[in-house]
Every structure is written in structure tokens, then in C-alpha cells.
Design a protein around this motif. Structure first.
Motif, PDB file in Angstrom:
ATOM      1  N   THR A 144      -2.936  11.018  10.945  1.00  0.00           N
ATOM      2  CA  THR A 144      -2.931  12.480  10.942  1.00  0.00           C
ATOM      3  C   THR A 144      -1.565  12.975  11.385  1.00  0.00           C
ATOM      4  O   THR A 144      -1.054  12.543  12.429  1.00  0.00           O
ATOM      5  CB  THR A 144      -4.003  13.049  11.882  1.00  0.00           C
ATOM      6  OG1 THR A 144      -5.289  12.595  11.458  1.00  0.00           O
ATOM      7  CG2 THR A 144      -3.982  14.573  11.870  1.00  0.00           C
ATOM      8  N   SER A 154      -3.244  10.212  -2.132  1.00  0.00           N
ATOM      9  CA  SER A 154      -4.655  10.341  -1.765  1.00  0.00           C
ATOM     10  C   SER A 154      -4.821  11.089  -0.444  1.00  0.00           C
ATOM     11  O   SER A 154      -5.879  11.020   0.186  1.00  0.00           O
ATOM     12  CB  SER A 154      -5.295   8.952  -1.649  1.00  0.00           C
ATOM     13  OG  SER A 154      -4.590   8.151  -0.717  1.00  0.00           O
ATOM     14  N   GLU A 202      -5.264  14.144   2.307  1.00  0.00           N
ATOM     15  CA  GLU A 202      -5.917  15.439   2.494  1.00  0.00           C
ATOM     16  C   GLU A 202      -4.929  16.315   3.246  1.00  0.00           C
ATOM     17  O   GLU A 202      -4.223  15.833   4.132  1.00  0.00           O
ATOM     18  CB  GLU A 202      -7.199  15.281   3.314  1.00  0.00           C
ATOM     19  CG  GLU A 202      -8.207  14.314   2.713  1.00  0.00           C
ATOM     20  CD  GLU A 202      -9.342  14.007   3.678  1.00  0.00           C
ATOM     21  OE1 GLU A 202      -9.246  14.408   4.859  1.00  0.00           O
ATOM     22  OE2 GLU A 202     -10.307  13.346   3.253  1.00  0.00           O
ATOM     23  N   TRP A 203      -4.860  17.594   2.932  1.00  0.00           N
ATOM     24  CA  TRP A 203      -3.928  18.455   3.651  1.00  0.00           C
ATOM     25  C   TRP A 203      -4.461  19.880   3.698  1.00  0.00           C
ATOM     26  O   TRP A 203      -5.288  20.291   2.882  1.00  0.00           O
ATOM     27  CB  TRP A 203      -2.539  18.424   3.029  1.00  0.00           C
ATOM     28  CG  TRP A 203      -2.386  19.224   1.757  1.00  0.00           C
ATOM     29  CD1 TRP A 203      -1.984  20.521   1.636  1.00  0.00           C
ATOM     30  CD2 TRP A 203      -2.651  18.782   0.434  1.00  0.00           C
ATOM     31  NE1 TRP A 203      -1.974  20.909   0.330  1.00  0.00           N
ATOM     32  CE2 TRP A 203      -2.378  19.860  -0.440  1.00  0.00           C
ATOM     33  CE3 TRP A 203      -3.099  17.575  -0.112  1.00  0.00           C
ATOM     34  CZ2 TRP A 203      -2.534  19.765  -1.820  1.00  0.00           C
ATOM     35  CZ3 TRP A 203      -3.250  17.481  -1.487  1.00  0.00           C
ATOM     36  CH2 TRP A 203      -2.967  18.556  -2.317  1.00  0.00           C
TER      37      TRP A 203
END
Length: 313
Positions: free
Chosen positions: A155, A188, A190-191
Motif C-alpha cells: 500500500t 493490476s 487498485e487506486w
């Protein structure tokens, strides 16, 4: 020609290559890209010494060993761009060790090859340790290897110009949100854009990969660098007073979100450094490494050391 038994490193001088000890002599040796590629795959890291390379002559050598020089997009290390996709190797404070890692191993796409050029050697220290990724994997306890079998979740919390860590603008080398979204759409990840203008990026990656040529399985993640325990008790404690773990500039868990035990992180960090071999720098040296087979780091130093880095896919 110098090799270290069991170590991922071959040292070559002009006498070994049969060329003049000049930048032009080095270029004549590197012109056979297939031969050099075989050397690199076989030895994993090659350092070329005594050819008199300078900041004015290194670009031609880099063009031969890095045929498609990449920008440091999505990079998390503090560094400055000084030329055509040529960067300072890091601007992390010189009194600290940088633990072993493979460049951009947390990203969807990583460079296959790195080159480091020593423009100015340190007064003392400043070696670049290199570690065989297969040996690093083997050095870990079976319990740790098994725990990481499912991969890791990274993250990043990237601020909008003011805050801890790097901004999203510096990380992606753009001020255009659309360009960032287009880049991330090809991964791939996520944001999400945050209300304060920052960006949160999450990515699940394997803990090990196999080399596309040799098939060797290697340790290939940066869990120890993204985990607070890898910073040491004092730094980790200070950060914990400021932010919860999930709000830190960078954080890592197992792929399912389970926290990684501190003891695992410390073992990974310490055994990587213990298994590594130091490349001691002389001004003008050029080190090329296979970024999958070999991890690298940095020893503390004194003086005004300046090592530049470039990379290719």
C-alpha cells in the motif's frame, strides 16, 4: 578476471577484455551484446573497472548495456533525475544501511537489468552489496518461506506535494492525473484519489519469482523495506505516534491483509545483508546486475559519494 566463489559477481578489467583501458576500449567490448548478456546471466552481476569512464563518457556505455532505458516511474526511493533516464542511486541519508532489494519488485512491471556508475567514490564505506536471490531465499527459515507463499500486499499513500514520503507527482514523474490513471490501468493495482489530493495505491504481488532464462526461483519482494519493523525500533515508534500503519507512506501485509510479524521482517532484512557480497567502488567503475537474479543495497559512507543508476526492461 576476478570471481568470488559462490558469489554473484564477476570483475573485469581491460586486461581481461583484451581492450585498451579507455572508454572506447570498454565500448568495443560491450558492442557484442549477446556475449555480455550471457556473461551477466551466468554471473548475475558484472563490474567493469579501470576504463576511465566519466560522467561525460558513461552514456555511450549505458546505451549498450541498457538498450531501452526506462524512467523511474512508480519508484519509492528518493532520487534525482540527472540525465536521459539517469538518476542518483538514492538520496537516503548516508549514515544508514539500505537493505537488500530488487528494484521495483513491488510494481507490476520491473526492470530486468540495472547499471550503476560511480562518478565519485566515498571517502570511506559506501559499498553496494549484491545478493544472489536464490541464496537469500534458501537462507530464510522454512516457516518464513511458507508464510509468504501467498504473496504480499503493498500500500502506498502518496501526498499531493506536502506530507511524509513521496508525492504522486514525483512518483509518476507527471502532474497529470490522467497520465497516472492510464499508467495504473495497465497494472493490476487498485487506486483511489483521496479528498486531500493524495493518491492511495494497492498492489498484490508474489513473494518469489522465477528467472525467465535460468528458471531459478528467487526472493523477490520488499516486505522488509515497506514494513515499519524494518526501520528499527526508534523510527518505527516515531511513525506509530504519527499515523496508523495503513496511513503510512508505504506499508505491507500478507496478500490477504494479515499483518506480517516483525520477527519475519527482521530475519528477511538481516539474512539478505549477511548473504550479500560487497562491491567496493572506485571512481569510474560500472556495475551491471540482473535485477531478477540479484538484489542490491548500500552500506553507510562518509564523504561526497555519487553513484548514478539507470535501468532497462
Amino acid at each position: 578476471m576476478t570471481t568470488t566463489t559462490g558469489a554473484p559477481l564477476l570483475e573485469l578489467t581491460a586486461a581481461d577484455t583484451g581492450t585498451p583501458a579507455t572508454p572506447e576500449g570498454l565500448l568495443s567490448f560491450l558492442a557484442d551484446g549477446a556475449r555480455f548478456g550471457d556473461l551477466l546471466t551466468g554471473h548475475k552481476a558484472v563490474v567493469l573497472r579501470g576504463f576511465g569512464l566519466t560522467a561525460d563518457t558513461v552514456d555511450a556505455a549505458l546505451d549498450l548495456v541498457l538498450p531501452n532505458r526506462l524512467a523511474y516511474v512508480h519508484g519509492n526511493s528518493p532520487r534525482t533525475k540527472v540525465g536521459d533516464n539517469l538518476y542518483t542511486s538514492t538520496e537516503y541519508p548516508q549514515q544508514f544501511t539500505i537493505s537488500m532489494h530488487n528494484e521495483l519488485s513491488y510494481a507490476e512491471h520491473w526492470p530486468r537489468r540495472l547499471a550503476f556508475f560511480c562518478e565519485r567514490a566515498a571517502e570511506t564505506g559506501g559499498a553496494t552489496p549484491v545478493v544472489d536471490g536464490a541464496a537469500w531465499l534458501a537462507a530464510l527459515d522454512p516457516e518464513v518461506r511458507e508464510a509468504f507463499a501467498g504473496g504480499v500486499r503493498y500500500t502506498q499513500n502518496l501526498h499531493d506535494g506536502l506530507g511524509l514520503g513521496k508525492s504522486w507527482q514525483d512518483t509518476f514523474e507527471t502532474t497529470d492525473r490522467r497520465a497516472v490513471e492510464e499508467y495504473l490501468a495497465g497494472t493490476s493495482a487498485e487506486w483511489a484519489w483521496r479528498s486531500d489530493g493524495g493518491l492511495r495505491v494497492g498492489l498484490v504481488r508474489p513473494a518469489t519469482v522465477r528467472h525467465p532464462v535460468t528458471g531459478a526461483e528467487v526472493w523477490f519482494n520488499q516486505a522488509d523495506q515497506w514494513h515499519p519493523a524494518g526501520l528499527g525500533d526508534e523510527a518505527a515508534g516515531a511513525l506509530a505516534q504519527l499515523l496508523p500503519p495503513e496511513e503510512l507512506p508505504q506499508y505491507v501485509t500478507f496478500a490477504d491483509g494479515t499483518p506480517i510479524p516483525d520477527a519475519y521482517v527482521l530475519q528477511i532484512r538481516d539474512r539478505g545483508l549477511e548473504t550479500a557480497v560487497d562491491v567496493d567502488w572506485n571512481t569510474g567503475d560500472l556495475l551491471v546486475i540482473d535485477n531478477v537474479l540479484v538484489g542490491h543495497g548500500r552500506r553507510p559512507f562518509t564523504g561526497s559519494r555519487r553513484v548514478l543508476v539507470a535501468m532497462t526492461d
